[in-house]
Motif scaffolding. Structure first.
Motif, PDB file in Angstrom:
ATOM      1  N   THR A   1      28.025  25.808 -73.691  1.00 56.03           N
ATOM      2  CA  THR A   1      27.724  24.422 -74.035  1.00 56.03           C
ATOM      3  C   THR A   1      28.976  23.544 -74.032  1.00 56.03           C
ATOM      4  O   THR A   1      28.879  22.343 -74.193  1.00 56.03           O
ATOM      5  CB  THR A   1      27.096  24.341 -75.448  1.00 56.03           C
ATOM      6  OG1 THR A   1      28.042  24.847 -76.389  1.00 56.03           O
ATOM      7  CG2 THR A   1      25.818  25.146 -75.520  1.00 56.03           C
TER       8      THR A   1
ATOM      9  N   PRO B   1      19.794  15.063 -78.088  1.00 55.95           N
ATOM     10  CA  PRO B   1      19.919  15.251 -79.536  1.00 55.95           C
ATOM     11  C   PRO B   1      21.387  15.236 -79.951  1.00 55.95           C
ATOM     12  O   PRO B   1      22.162  16.080 -79.540  1.00 55.95           O
ATOM     13  CB  PRO B   1      19.296  16.625 -79.770  1.00 55.95           C
ATOM     14  CG  PRO B   1      18.364  16.815 -78.629  1.00 55.95           C
ATOM     15  CD  PRO B   1      18.933  16.054 -77.475  1.00 55.95           C
ATOM     16  N   GLY B   2      21.772  14.206 -80.698  1.00 57.00           N
ATOM     17  CA  GLY B   2      23.131  14.158 -81.210  1.00 57.00           C
ATOM     18  C   GLY B   2      24.165  13.588 -80.260  1.00 57.00           C
ATOM     19  O   GLY B   2      25.312  13.406 -80.633  1.00 57.00           O
ATOM     20  N   VAL B   3      23.799  13.334 -79.024  1.00 55.91           N
ATOM     21  CA  VAL B   3      24.776  12.824 -78.054  1.00 55.91           C
ATOM     22  C   VAL B   3      24.220  11.591 -77.366  1.00 55.91           C
ATOM     23  O   VAL B   3      23.076  11.594 -76.906  1.00 55.91           O
ATOM     24  CB  VAL B   3      25.074  13.884 -76.957  1.00 55.91           C
ATOM     25  CG1 VAL B   3      26.203  13.409 -76.089  1.00 55.91           C
ATOM     26  CG2 VAL B   3      25.386  15.211 -77.583  1.00 55.91           C
TER      27      VAL B   3
ATOM     28  N   ASP C   1      32.874   8.045 -72.044  1.00 49.56           N
ATOM     29  CA  ASP C   1      31.999   8.256 -73.200  1.00 49.56           C
ATOM     30  C   ASP C   1      30.637   7.588 -73.031  1.00 49.56           C
ATOM     31  O   ASP C   1      30.126   6.950 -73.955  1.00 49.56           O
ATOM     32  CB  ASP C   1      32.661   7.734 -74.484  1.00 49.56           C
ATOM     33  CG  ASP C   1      33.940   8.490 -74.789  1.00 49.56           C
ATOM     34  OD1 ASP C   1      34.056   9.646 -74.333  1.00 49.56           O
ATOM     35  OD2 ASP C   1      34.814   7.917 -75.460  1.00 49.56           O
TER      36      ASP C   1
ATOM     37  N   GLY D   1      32.090  14.898 -69.274  1.00 44.01           N
ATOM     38  CA  GLY D   1      31.391  14.430 -70.460  1.00 44.01           C
ATOM     39  C   GLY D   1      31.319  12.920 -70.535  1.00 44.01           C
ATOM     40  O   GLY D   1      30.803  12.371 -71.493  1.00 44.01           O
TER      41      GLY D   1
ATOM     42  N   ALA E   1      35.049  22.123 -80.113  1.00 44.95           N
ATOM     43  CA  ALA E   1      33.671  22.573 -80.276  1.00 44.95           C
ATOM     44  C   ALA E   1      33.271  22.218 -81.687  1.00 44.95           C
ATOM     45  O   ALA E   1      34.097  22.224 -82.594  1.00 44.95           O
ATOM     46  CB  ALA E   1      33.576  24.078 -80.060  1.00 44.95           C
ATOM     47  N   ALA E   2      31.998  21.889 -81.868  1.00 43.78           N
ATOM     48  CA  ALA E   2      31.540  21.561 -83.213  1.00 43.78           C
ATOM     49  C   ALA E   2      31.692  22.786 -84.107  1.00 43.78           C
ATOM     50  O   ALA E   2      31.945  22.678 -85.283  1.00 43.78           O
ATOM     51  CB  ALA E   2      30.085  21.117 -83.161  1.00 43.78           C
TER      52      ALA E   2
END
Lengths: 505, 327
Positions: A397, A17-19, A217, A42, A388-389
């Motif tokens: 996370t 989700p989102g990534v 990425d 990551g 971080a978001a």
């Protein structure tokens, strides 16, 4: 070579989700090949390996083993297909013996009764094959981390793994053990095992890998044979830029004022340790596993205190019997195992960064005022470039580098005089490493000091002004900036008296 | 993985929902009660509901402190029993002594809390064992002291704390004193966790005591204080229970497990690190609403325990399930 690849993964994509964790990634490994995967945290390395190991299901793409298409819905299926994954965190049962661990879940039995004799023989044979002298009946907890890793490999060989994935196998090992492990990897390659090797340690990668694949990425940047991939190229591909100034410039003015002085420090792991940390200095501490370098850090922060000796900060004697006393005295600690010792993983990034401030203030302090206010801490976290978001999200996370930065912010906020860093960049990506080195220099630039304990010798040579080398609980020597890895290794092995016998005190 | 902003709002939302799960359950259960007995919607009956729920809510707030720091307090029920029995023995029918005795009751509670805390923090005995020990110890002492049977009566001024109801109060009609005690205690519990740094320390200690210690947190003091708060809440609940139902040797029986169940239903995580005062408050109200509902349905009293067990398993199971899905 036109051999059929032992493993081929094509067009693998996986989104969370989102990534977009993986985007159309191809990867293959020939029989008897060591294929390294490099990438920042990551970049998608772990996700790719979790798909291979059957823990995740890919959204798209195919996996072929020796030309045959396979689909895994459970890790067990991957294991049965001959894929063994050795994780950074070992999965052995510490209180069971080596042979019990090797046969865990695959015990040999005759008429329903465990066949211990056969298991012992088979275990001994496997251990011989990996060239280790380990007693199959020793409990795993009695082995060093390096030997435990060897047991993991023996366990993989029991299942006749044709594909061995090693995720940061040397992260917890010191230089000497790493070399032994690499030799073992080389031997397995000779037996035709395909090895997928994930590591952040560049010299190791270029020494052992036949081919190197770079992920960034979630995409594959390139795959090249080792000879076409010098370290500088790898680093550039991983971070997308040059890292010329990887280690920050050294300040011109030499450190002189003594900040922290230890005399005759002793405890179970340390013998007569004496040294100074000067204002503005980064003092490195090198040594093999169990050399006392970890014990030194623990003593400095009051975790496993000195039982005798004196410690003085700016000339004032201080007591360091508990971490709280050390914190109050102005000594901060970045532990080597950030998940177990550094972070409350289910609390927010902000709460983790605020932990020390909140712990050292009075109990009835309002949590939203002054330095404790969220805005003030968010400012600091942003200044440290913690990504971080939302700083309210759970710190667990975040990537390793960002977690590490959050702990550093905790101590910067506390305005500590001395920071004790243990393996500050273990398992974190290159960009975060550079940022942490930069922060260390900035910290000491304001007249404070850092003691950095590390197994990563290029790191110590690059960042430290002086390096203490430890051997069997003693300081076996001190080397200045500009020393070579060989100099340090010599002292670490206890082979020589300090060549540049500079007085530590 | 790369940080992507859009992933976080959903996570934050999820957190908000877990915090309020107790409230959702409470509203649902109370709606069913009101459907069966419409007069439960009248302020008077709701106030009476609050009055009877007060001891459980207060106990849950105390238990929450211990749960946040990663422990359990099984001795609460025994402390409540001790308080009831000690009150009747010490007051011995003389209303003049009531306030002094209440002071003594709190002193006893705090002493038990200190013992729990010291044993857990310094002897490193797991809290479930340490407080099981004090539970047996306190229960035994209380019974021995009272001679094995309830004796004596509590004077009216003591019983009023649990029993007194003011009538003709504007807007709400009736106001039980116990509801005020309840509000006061919840406010204090909220203050401790949210308006001082203690709450965040407790969460950090419950999440990772080792990391907290290395960051300078006074781990032992944080744990001890949690057990003291828990024992104080047990003493408070005991005083209210004495008011409701008079002297009885099993006044506090089983309350500790109800309080733990309440916290979990409200979304606090067993073994620490997550939860808020609202987990305790709404969890306790939900549990009490459930008991009320079972009464209305005419289920035998004994089934309460079975249902409570089921709820506990379901609540913990659901939170584990939620955790696993999130990772």
């Amino acid at each position: 070579m036109t051999a059929v690849p032992a493993l081929s993964m094509t067009g693998i994509s996986k989104a969370f989700p989102g990534v977009r964790a993986l985007d159309d990634v191809d990867f293959e490994c020939l029989p008897g090949e060591v294929h390294a995967i490099c990438g920042e945290n990551g970049a998608g390395k772990s996700t790719l390996m979790k798909i291979l190991g059957g823990s995740y299901k890919p959204d798209a793409g195919a996996i072929h083993l020796a030309g045959k298409a396979v689909q895994f819905t459970h890790p067990r299926q991957a294991a049965e297909a001959g894929i063994a994954i050795i994780h950074q965190e070992l999965s052995l049962l510490p209180h069971r013996t080596v042979e019990e661990n090797i046969f865990m879940g695959h015990e040999l039995a005759r008429r329903g009764i465990l066949d211990k004799v056969a298991m012992r023989e088979r275990a001994a044979e496997l251990l011989r094959r990996v060239g280790a002298q380990i007693d199959p009946q020793a409990p795993v907890s009695s082995l060093s981390i390096a030997l435990q890793q060897v047991v993991e490999i023996a366990k993989a060989l029991l299942l006749d793994a044709r594909i061995l994935v090693m995720d940061e196998p040397t992260a917890a090992l010191d230089e000497r053990d790493s070399r032994t492990l690499l030799k073992l990897v080389d031997g397995l390659r000779g037996e035709g095992v395909s090895i997928v090797y994930i590591s952040h340690r560049m010299p190791e990668v270029t020494a052992i890998a036949d081919r190197i694949t770079i992920l960034k990425d979630g995409r594959k940047i390139w795959t090249r044979p080792r000879d076409a991939a010098p370290i500088s190229e790898i680093v550039r591909a991983m971070v997308g830029r040059d890292l010329k100034d990887f280690y920050p410039a050294v300040p011109v003015s030499p450190a002189d004022e003594v900040l922290l002085a230890i005399e005759g420090g002793m405890n179970a792991g340390l013998r007569d340790v004496a040294f100074n940390v000067r204002a503005g200095e980064i003092l490195g501490v090198a040594g093999l596993e169990d050399s006392g370098k970890g014990a030194l850090a623990q003593a400095l922060v009051g975790d496993v205190p000195f039982t005798s000796g004196t410690v003085a900060l700016r000339g004032q004697p201080i007591a360091l019997r508990t971490p709280r006393q050390a914190t109050a005295a102005g000594i901060g600690y970045l532990p080597g195992d950030r998940k177990r010792e550094g972070l409350a993983l289910r609390q927010s990034v902000r709460d983790n960064a605020l932990l020390t401030l909140r712990s050292m203030t009075g109990l009835f302090t309002r949590p939203q005022r002054g330095a404790l206010a969220h805005d003030a801490m968010d400012e600091r976290l942003r200044a440290m470039d913690v990504r971080a978001a939302d700083f309210g999200q759970e710190v667990g996370t975040l990537s390793g580098g960002n977690q590490q930065k959050a702990i550093i912010v905790r101590w910067l906020a506390q305005a500590s005089d001395i920071l004790v860093f243990v393996e500050p960049t273990r398992g974190i990506d290159i960009a975060a490493k550079a940022a942490i080195y930069e922060t260390m220099r900035a910290f000491t630039g304001s007249g404070r000091g850092i003691v950095v304990v590390s197994s990563d010798m290029p790191e110590l040579i690059g960042i430290a002004d002086r390096v203490l080398v430890m051997h069997q609980g003693r300081i076996s020597g001190v080397v200045r900036r500009g020393a070579s890895e060989e100099d340090i290794m010599h002292l670490a092995l206890g082979l020589a008296d300090a060549p540049s016998a500079e007085a530590g005190a | 993985m790369t940080t992507v902003p859009q992933s976080s709002p959903s996570r934050r939302q999820a957190a908000r929902i877990t915090v309020n799960s107790g409230l959702v359950i409470f509203v649902a259960l109370y709606a069913v009660i009101a459907f069966l007995q419409p007069n439960y919607l009248e302020p008077g009956l709701f106030m009476n509901f609050l009055r009877r729920a007060a001891p459980l809510v207060i106990l849950s707030c105390g238990q929450l402190y211990v749960i946040l720091t990663g422990g359990f307090d099984l001795s609460m029920g025994a402390v409540a029993t001790l308080v009831v029995l000690a009150a009747s023995i010490l007051i011995n029918g003389d209303p003049e002594t009531t306030w002094a005795v209440i002071g003594a009751l709190y002193a006893m509670g705090i002493a038990v809390g200190l013992v729990n805390g010291l044993v857990v923090a310094f002897l490193k005995v797991p809290s479930i064992i340490a407080t099981l020990g004090t539970m047996l110890l306190v229960n035994g002492l209380a019974l021995a002291w009272s001679g094995g049977a309830a004796r004596g009566d509590l004077p009216d001024n003591f019983r009023n704390l649990g029993r007194l109801v003011w009538r003709n109060v504007p807007v709400i009609g009736t106001l039980p004193l116990a509801a005020l005690v309840l509000t006061g205690f919840v406010a204090l519990a909220w203050f401790g966790l949210n308006a001082t740094v203690y709450g965040k320390r407790a969460l950090a200690v419950g999440d990772n005591p080792r990391a907290a210690e290395l960051a300078g947190t006074p781990v032992a003091a944080t744990r001890i204080l949690a057990f003291v708060v828990s024992a104080v809440s047990a003493a408070t609940a005991g005083i209210l229970l004495g008011g409701f139902s008079g002297v009885s040797v099993n006044a506090g029986e089983g309350l500790e497990l109800q309080a733990i169940a309440a916290c979990v239903i409200g979304g606090a995580q067993l073994l620490g690190g997550r939860g808020s005062v609202w987990s305790a408050v709404f969890g306790a109200l939900s549990l009490f609403a459930l008991f009320t509902l079972l009464n209305l349905l005419g289920l035998p009293q004994a089934l309460r325990d079975s249902i409570q067990g089921l709820i506990l398993i379901a609540a913990v199971g659901a939170s584990m399930w939620g955790n696993r899905r999130r990772t």
